[in-house]
Every structure is written in structure tokens, then in C-alpha cells.
Enzyme design. Structure first.
Site, PDB file in Angstrom:
ATOM      1  N   LYS A   1      20.560  61.382  46.604  1.00 53.73           N
ATOM      2  CA  LYS A   1      21.369  60.522  47.467  1.00 53.73           C
ATOM      3  C   LYS A   1      21.226  59.055  47.034  1.00 53.73           C
ATOM      4  CE  LYS A   1      21.025  63.891  51.171  1.00 53.73           C
ATOM      5  NZ  LYS A   1      20.221  64.436  52.260  1.00 53.73           N
TER       6      LYS A   1
ATOM      7  N   GLN B   1      15.520  62.310  56.285  1.00 50.31           N
ATOM      8  CA  GLN B   1      15.610  63.594  55.586  1.00 50.31           C
ATOM      9  C   GLN B   1      14.988  64.700  56.435  1.00 50.31           C
ATOM     10  OE1 GLN B   1      17.283  64.224  52.664  1.00 50.31           O
ATOM     11  NE2 GLN B   1      16.801  66.369  53.012  1.00 50.31           N
TER      12      GLN B   1
ATOM     13  N   ASP C   1      24.464  59.975  59.023  1.00 50.65           N
ATOM     14  CA  ASP C   1      24.247  61.399  58.737  1.00 50.65           C
ATOM     15  C   ASP C   1      24.675  62.265  59.938  1.00 50.65           C
ATOM     16  OD1 ASP C   1      23.433  63.314  56.906  1.00 50.65           O
ATOM     17  OD2 ASP C   1      21.383  63.409  57.683  1.00 50.65           O
TER      18      ASP C   1
END
Ligand code: NAP
Length: 286
Positions: A57, A101, A124
């Protein structure tokens, strides 16, 4: 007679187009506002797969002209410490998007951590507020994989309205939100999960199938309705999806390959949503 083959839904090409557009928007923000859109990546511990995902990413950010700022926390980090770290990033005007994450470790309350992210920086799409927006149709960021799936469907002119969409899997980051987004597009949605009985017969009724289970080749071609649209969100060791591609391809009308289908769209959506987040933050003071 040769067996009919479904058309492939090429996520690699569509992701490239989206990232090119994101790069143009990032360059415009940097030029006009003198602000480099910045994504904070937060990793707890050093799980090798998570390290690889975060690195990937960060690299894509760089290529698209976004800055990434990495926060590495030890595996021993407590929920309170993680919530504090996310609070600091949420309040930092130099950070426009935040990615925590997943997974964060069993000792951490992941929901509390996700909800410590400011919704306007939740690129996200993991906060409860973002989920409510996906479910109720308000303003908010989509979870990246579900959002990427909707972009793929739109690109291939698949209108879910009136379709029977079957989603196999109900995780908070994938199965559940993709079903909500499809409901928002007027599909008739059925969720399947580990307690579902007669999975094969439910799958075989799907006009639109989303596989989000995490089990290689779990759904086989003979269970797929001829002409169905098949979205394989699974990604298992050895680049294997949740759908048995060779048999499914002979039944479906459109199908995502693994790799090269849903996967690239996830990161492209993350980057696009980082710019979506940065634009109003950088122009708010004008
Ligand atoms: P997850 O959190 O483990 O959820 C798996 C889901 O599958 C659960 O809802 C589970 O049901 C359901 N399930 C398990 N066994 C089942 C069975 N026998 N029959 C029907 N349903 C069953 O996984 P996830 O995070 O959603 O990920 C799913 C897959 O997508 C994985 O392969 C992952 O690598 C992939 N993925 C890909 C991307 C991408 O960018 N391409 C992003 C995220 C995830 P219960 O709820 O009842 O346990």
C-alpha cells in the site's frame, strides 16, 4: 462444440485507470494547495503477511504521488495505547487518511480501535459510522474491497437492481458491507455463513455471487447458475480464489480472476478515497 467461457472482469486494468486518476488529483492538490495527500498506515506487531500488505500500500501511494507515514507498534500494544495512537493521527492536520492494518491481535478490541479513527479520515471504511453510511446510504467511506467490487460492477455495466445477490461470508470488512452496498443498489441480498444449510442450493439461485469465505476453490462451477455474475473476493495461498475458476468460467457470464480481479481494486479504492478525504480537509480553511 467448444465450452462457453465467461468474460473476465479485469481489475488490474480498471485499478490502473483509477490510480492514474488519483495521481492526477494528488498532483493538483499538491500544486494548488501545497499539500501532499497523506495516508497513515498503522501496523501492530510484525505478522509477515500484514507487513507485506502495508508495504504494498505504501509503494502504491508513492507511485500515485501520495505520501505515506508509517506507525509501527509492538505486538504488546494494548487497546488503550492503540486507541491513543489513532486519536493522535485523527487530530493531526498533516494526515488525511488512516489505515489500521487488520488483524491487530486477539488481545486488542478491534472494534474500539477502528472506531478511534476519525470518520472523515476513515479511508479504509472500517468505523461503525462508515458502516452505517454503507447500510443507510449516507455520507461516508466504503470498505475498500466492497467499494472496489461496486466499481468493477459499474465498469462492466452490471446493474444489481432486481438481481438475487448471494454473498458467501459476512465479515465486517467484506461480506457484510458488500451485501449492504448491493442492497443499496436494489439487489435482493442473501447472506451465507458458516451456519448456512444447503449452501449449494442457495448459491445456485444467485444471479450475482460474491464469494468472501477464505477457502480455496470452495464454490464449484456446478453450483453456479448459468449466466451468473461471479465476484471472487477470496485470496488464498498460491493465488487461489474461493471459486474454482476453471469450472465456474464455463457457467458464469462474467467472472473476476484471481489474481487480477478484486485484489487490485482494493488498493486503488483506498488511494482514491484518500484523495476524497484530503480534498475537503485541505480546502476547508479557504
Ligand atoms: P473472515 O473474516 O475469515 O470471514 C470469512 C467468512 O466466511 C465468515 O463470515 C464465515 O462465516 C464464512 N464461512 C466460513 N466457512 C464457511 C462455510 N463453510 N460456508 C459458508 N460460509 C463460511 O474472512 P474475510 O476477511 O472476510 O476474507 C474472506 C476472503 O477474502 C479471504 O480469502 C481473504 O483473503 C479475502 N480478502 C481479499 C481482499 C482483497 O483485497 N482481494 C480483501 C479482504 C479479504 P461465520 O461468520 O459464520 O464465521
Amino acid at each position: 462444440m467448444p465450452t462457453a467461457q465467461a468474460q473476465l472482469m479485469n481489475g488490474t486494468d480498471l485499478a490502473r485507470t483509477l490510480i492514474d486518476d488519483t495521481a492526477r488529483r494528488a498532483a493538483a492538490l499538491t500544486r494548488d494547495q501545497h499539500v501532499v495527500p497523506t495516508l497513515a498506515t498503522v501496523l501492530v506487531g510484525d505478522d509477515p503477511a500484514s507487513v507485506t500488505y502495508v508495504r504494498m500500500k505504501q509503494k502504491r501511494c508513492e507511485r500515485a504521488g501520495l505520501r505515506s507515514e508509517h506507525v509501527a507498534l509492538p505486538a504488546s500494544t494494548s487497546t488503550a495505547q492503540l486507541v491513543d495512537a489513532l486519536g493522535v493521527l485523527s487530530a493531526d492536520p498533516g494526515i488525511h487518511g488512516i489505515l489500521l492494518q487488520h488483524p491487530v491481535g486477539d488481545h486488542i478490541d478491534e472494534r474500539a480501535a477502528f472506531d478511534a479513527i476519525a470518520p472523515e479520515k476513515d479511508v479504509d471504511g472500517v468505523t461503525s459510522q462508515s458502516f452505517a453510511a454503507m447500510a443507510l446510504g449516507g455520507n461516508g467511506f466504503a470498505s475498500c474491497t466492497p467499494g472496489g467490487i461496486i466499481r468493477l460492477l459499474d465498469h462492466y455495466a452490471v446493474d444489481p437492481a432486481g438481481m438475487h445477490a448471494v454473498v458467501v461470508g459476512r465479515s465486517p470488512i467484506l461480506g457484510r458491507p458488500v451485501g449492504m452496498l448491493l442492497l443499496g443498489r436494489n439487489a435482493t441480498v442473501t447472506y451465507c455463513h458458516s451456519h448456512t444449510r444447503n449452501l449449494g442450493s442457495i448459491v445456485s439461485a444467485a444471479d450475482l455471487l460474491v464469494a468472501a469465505v477464505g477457502k480455496p476453490n470452495f464454490i464449484v462451477g456446478e453450483d453456479i447458475k448459468p449466466g451468473a455474475v461471479v465476484i471472487d473476493a477470496g485470496y488464498n495461498a498460491g493465488n487461489i480464489g474461493d471459486v474454482e475458476f476453471s469450472s465456474a468460467r464455463t457457467r458464469a457470464s462474467l467472472i473476476t480472476p484471481v489474481p487480477g480481479g478484486v485484489g487490485p481494486m482494493t488498493i486503488a479504492t483506498l488511494l482514491a478515497q484518500t484523495i476524497d478525504a484530503a480534498e475537503p480537509q485541505t480546502t476547508a480553511g479557504e
